[in-house]
Enzyme design. Structure first.
Site, PDB file in Angstrom:
ATOM      1  N   GLY A 143      13.339  -6.867  -4.787  1.00  0.00           N
ATOM      2  CA  GLY A 143      13.720  -7.856  -3.784  1.00  0.00           C
ATOM      3  C   GLY A 143      13.952  -9.231  -4.395  1.00  0.00           C
ATOM      4  O   GLY A 143      14.877  -9.952  -4.006  1.00  0.00           O
ATOM      5  N   GLU A 160       9.743  -4.569   3.112  1.00  0.00           N
ATOM      6  CA  GLU A 160      10.121  -3.414   2.301  1.00  0.00           C
ATOM      7  C   GLU A 160      10.342  -2.180   3.163  1.00  0.00           C
ATOM      8  O   GLU A 160       9.537  -1.870   4.045  1.00  0.00           O
ATOM      9  CB  GLU A 160       9.046  -3.116   1.252  1.00  0.00           C
ATOM     10  N   CYS A 206       7.871  -8.295  -4.227  1.00  0.00           N
ATOM     11  CA  CYS A 206       8.788  -7.176  -4.415  1.00  0.00           C
ATOM     12  C   CYS A 206       9.696  -7.513  -5.586  1.00  0.00           C
ATOM     13  O   CYS A 206      10.464  -8.483  -5.503  1.00  0.00           O
ATOM     14  CB  CYS A 206       9.606  -6.922  -3.145  1.00  0.00           C
ATOM     15  N   CYS A 263      11.704   0.948  -8.071  1.00  0.00           N
ATOM     16  CA  CYS A 263      10.790  -0.129  -7.688  1.00  0.00           C
ATOM     17  C   CYS A 263      10.570  -1.003  -8.914  1.00  0.00           C
ATOM     18  O   CYS A 263      10.011  -0.535  -9.917  1.00  0.00           O
ATOM     19  CB  CYS A 263       9.470   0.446  -7.189  1.00  0.00           C
ATOM     20  N   HIS A 304      19.455  -3.558  -0.358  1.00  0.00           N
ATOM     21  CA  HIS A 304      18.883  -4.829   0.088  1.00  0.00           C
ATOM     22  C   HIS A 304      19.837  -5.558   1.018  1.00  0.00           C
ATOM     23  O   HIS A 304      21.054  -5.560   0.800  1.00  0.00           O
ATOM     24  CB  HIS A 304      18.572  -5.727  -1.108  1.00  0.00           C
TER      25      HIS A 304
END
Length: 276
Positions: A220, A208, A217, A73, A159
């Protein structure tokens, strides 16, 4: 009693737990309880800091709000960098962090600003993973009767990045979970809805994996920028507009990705996990 720190990066919020000085062994149900915004503390992810492994300064475990553990993360790592300094677990401002899937470098510039350096993004199908017959820059699946086209990339987690013409009209609450849980993503995926605004600016909304729509994010933002860069839509340094604020992502087309943005410490507290 479990001590915690509540932090966020552009509204992407975390419960930080100390697994360095204490053993933290929570069940999936307890993680979900901590993340519950009505009966627990409330967060997108629970982050457990642990002692470093194989030469790293610290190891980071990441648990989504649904209780599942994931690979990494970006914003959580940036919060962890500030947290270990605040907790006086290190005097260094240059940190190497390991996760389940990757290694991340952090530069803690202040207690409000942290730069993250990730490994090189991986666009191969096996890295995501995504099931397809051919490894191409664009793929498509059918969602609610519509053909949705996207790019796939791993930045330590999976992703799917979708180019859109209007972020306000994106059916995010329908497409997000449908793509996240599509059978061609055997481990699920994060879903980014990307609107290029200029060579140095893009706008983004994120669904997410295991959480839902979030205000920001970090991984992201990185995934969206490198995808836009690969498609020739942006230059090497891009401001990424998210609902929670602006992050800056730099990538030259090869090598590491750099993510810069603010970090906020909200409060510290204690909670009894058995009461969640």
């Amino acid at each position: 009693m479990l001590e915690f720190t509540k932090m966020h990066a552009l509204g992407n919020d975390f419960v930080m737990l100390d697994g360095v000085r204490h053993v933290v062994d929570l069940t999936s149900a307890q993680i979900k309880g901590l993340a519950d915004r009505h009966r627990g503390i409330g967060c997108d992810q629970v982050i457990v800091a642990e002692r470093g492994r194989d030469g790293t300064d610290f190891h980071m475990r990441v648990f989504n709000a649904d209780g599942g553990e994931v690979g990494q993360c970006g914003n959580g790592a940036r919060c962890l960098g500030v947290w270990v300094v605040q907790q006086q677990l290190t005097s260094s401002r240059q940190l190497l962090i390991s996760t389940a899937t990757t290694r991340l470098e952090l530069e803690v510039r202040t207690e409000q600003q942290v730069q993250l350096k990730t490994a090189e993004p991986d666009f191969t199908l096996a890295a995501v993973p995504f099931q397809a017959e051919h490894d191409e820059s664009l793929h498509s699946i059918e969602v609610d009767g519509e053909r949705v086209t996207f790019s796939v990339v791993s930045v330590g987690n999976p992703h799917a990045v979708i180019l859109v013409e209007n972020l306000d009209k994106v059916p995010l609450s329908q497409w997000g979970p449908a793509i996240e849980n599509h059978h061609r993503f055997p481990e699920g995926t994060n879903v980014e809805f990307l609107l290029p605004l200029a060579r140095d600016r893009l706008a983004l909304r994120v669904w997410e994996r295991g959480v839902g729509e979030t205000l920001a994010c970090g991984s992201g933002a990185c995934a969206a920028m490198v995808t836009a860069h690969r498609l020739g839509l942006v230059d090497d340094c891009v401001a990424v507009e998210l609902p929670g604020g602006i992050a800056t992502v730099r990538w030259s087309g090869s090598g590491a990705v750099f993510l810069d943005g603010p970090v906020t410490t909200v409060y510290q507290g204690q909670i009894e996990p058995t009461q969640i």
